[in-house]
Write a protein that holds these residues in place. Sequence first.
Motif, PDB file in Angstrom:
ATOM      1  N   THR A   1       0.718  -1.227  -0.120  1.00  0.00           N
ATOM      2  CA  THR A   1       0.083   0.122   0.149  1.00  0.00           C
ATOM      3  C   THR A   1       0.928   1.203   0.037  1.00  0.00           C
ATOM      4  O   THR A   1       1.446   1.720   1.018  1.00  0.00           O
ATOM      5  N   GLY A   2       1.010   1.832  -1.060  1.00  0.00           N
ATOM      6  CA  GLY A   2       1.631   3.033  -1.346  1.00  0.00           C
ATOM      7  C   GLY A   2       3.028   3.180  -0.551  1.00  0.00           C
ATOM      8  O   GLY A   2       3.740   2.008  -0.618  1.00  0.00           O
ATOM      9  N   SER A   3       3.380   4.417  -0.013  1.00  0.00           N
ATOM     10  CA  SER A   3       4.637   4.766   0.408  1.00  0.00           C
ATOM     11  C   SER A   3       4.671   4.811   1.808  1.00  0.00           C
ATOM     12  O   SER A   3       4.008   5.838   2.226  1.00  0.00           O
ATOM     13  N   PRO A   4       4.966   3.773   2.716  1.00  0.00           N
ATOM     14  CA  PRO A   4       5.037   4.069   4.097  1.00  0.00           C
ATOM     15  C   PRO A   4       5.850   5.171   4.583  1.00  0.00           C
ATOM     16  O   PRO A   4       7.187   5.186   4.179  1.00  0.00           O
ATOM     17  N   THR A   5       5.346   6.128   5.446  1.00  0.00           N
ATOM     18  CA  THR A   5       6.350   7.143   5.745  1.00  0.00           C
ATOM     19  C   THR A   5       6.593   7.078   7.170  1.00  0.00           C
ATOM     20  O   THR A   5       7.134   8.129   7.809  1.00  0.00           O
ATOM     21  N   ILE A   6       6.057   6.104   8.087  1.00  0.00           N
ATOM     22  CA  ILE A   6       6.169   6.136   9.340  1.00  0.00           C
ATOM     23  C   ILE A   6       6.693   4.923   9.956  1.00  0.00           C
ATOM     24  O   ILE A   6       6.648   3.745   9.340  1.00  0.00           O
ATOM     25  N   VAL A   7       7.442   4.771  11.118  1.00  0.00           N
ATOM     26  CA  VAL A   7       7.972   3.988  11.823  1.00  0.00           C
ATOM     27  C   VAL A   7       7.648   3.803  13.160  1.00  0.00           C
ATOM     28  O   VAL A   7       7.442   4.759  13.808  1.00  0.00           O
ATOM     29  N   ILE A   8       6.849   2.735  13.415  1.00  0.00           N
ATOM     30  CA  ILE A   8       6.234   2.565  14.920  1.00  0.00           C
ATOM     31  C   ILE A   8       6.804   1.254  15.398  1.00  0.00           C
ATOM     32  O   ILE A   8       7.041   0.380  14.603  1.00  0.00           O
ATOM     33  N   ALA A   9       6.966   1.266  16.800  1.00  0.00           N
ATOM     34  CA  ALA A   9       7.585  -0.067  17.331  1.00  0.00           C
ATOM     35  C   ALA A   9       6.680  -0.266  18.615  1.00  0.00           C
ATOM     36  O   ALA A   9       6.308   0.770  19.340  1.00  0.00           O
TER      37      ALA A   9
END
Length: 195
Positions: free
Chosen positions: A32-40
């Motif tokens: 899905t598209g361009s992921p721009t977030i990092v979560i942990a």
Amino acid sequence: MHAPRTTHLHALKRIFRYLRGTSEYGLFLHSTGSPTIVIAYLDTDWAGCPDGRRSTIGYAVFLGKNLISWRSKKQPTVSKSSTEAEYRAVAYTAAETIWLKQLLADLDYFLRRPVTLYCDNVSATYPTSNPVQHDRSKHIDVDYHFVREMVTSGGLRVRHVPTQLQVADIVTKGLSNDLLGKYRVNLSIIAPSTG
């Protein structure tokens, strides 16, 4: 292992039965598209080791919807409280996400938002935004300053997540079948027939 027992053999057999029953499962990557977030998501099982009372930390790091890094590791020292164990996990996960963020930058992929860490221990999230350090937490001074510096610079956010939404439990604790199935789906670990 220096003193194997029958209980260890039973645990090993249980692991092999689980692996045999889930050999079709794999990690599904979303396009899905361009992921721009990092979560942990991170968690510990405070003093969970019955022999040495060391805690096991675990984390799961996502780039957008995709799981890109995960780990389960026993902490090198004994933690005096669940807050200390959890805060050490925050520092360890922060270091991992910083490395991943730098790796993405080396690949000319820059994140627009700060990395967000989700922790289910409210007491461990307070020191990240509260500059007042209490006497009880001075023994985690280095981790405190490392994480605090990352939060102050805007590169990291630490947030609370309710325990029932803590997907990192899958790498730190034994779970019921229902929770295991739920967290597997949340991590995009699915059988090919359901993908």
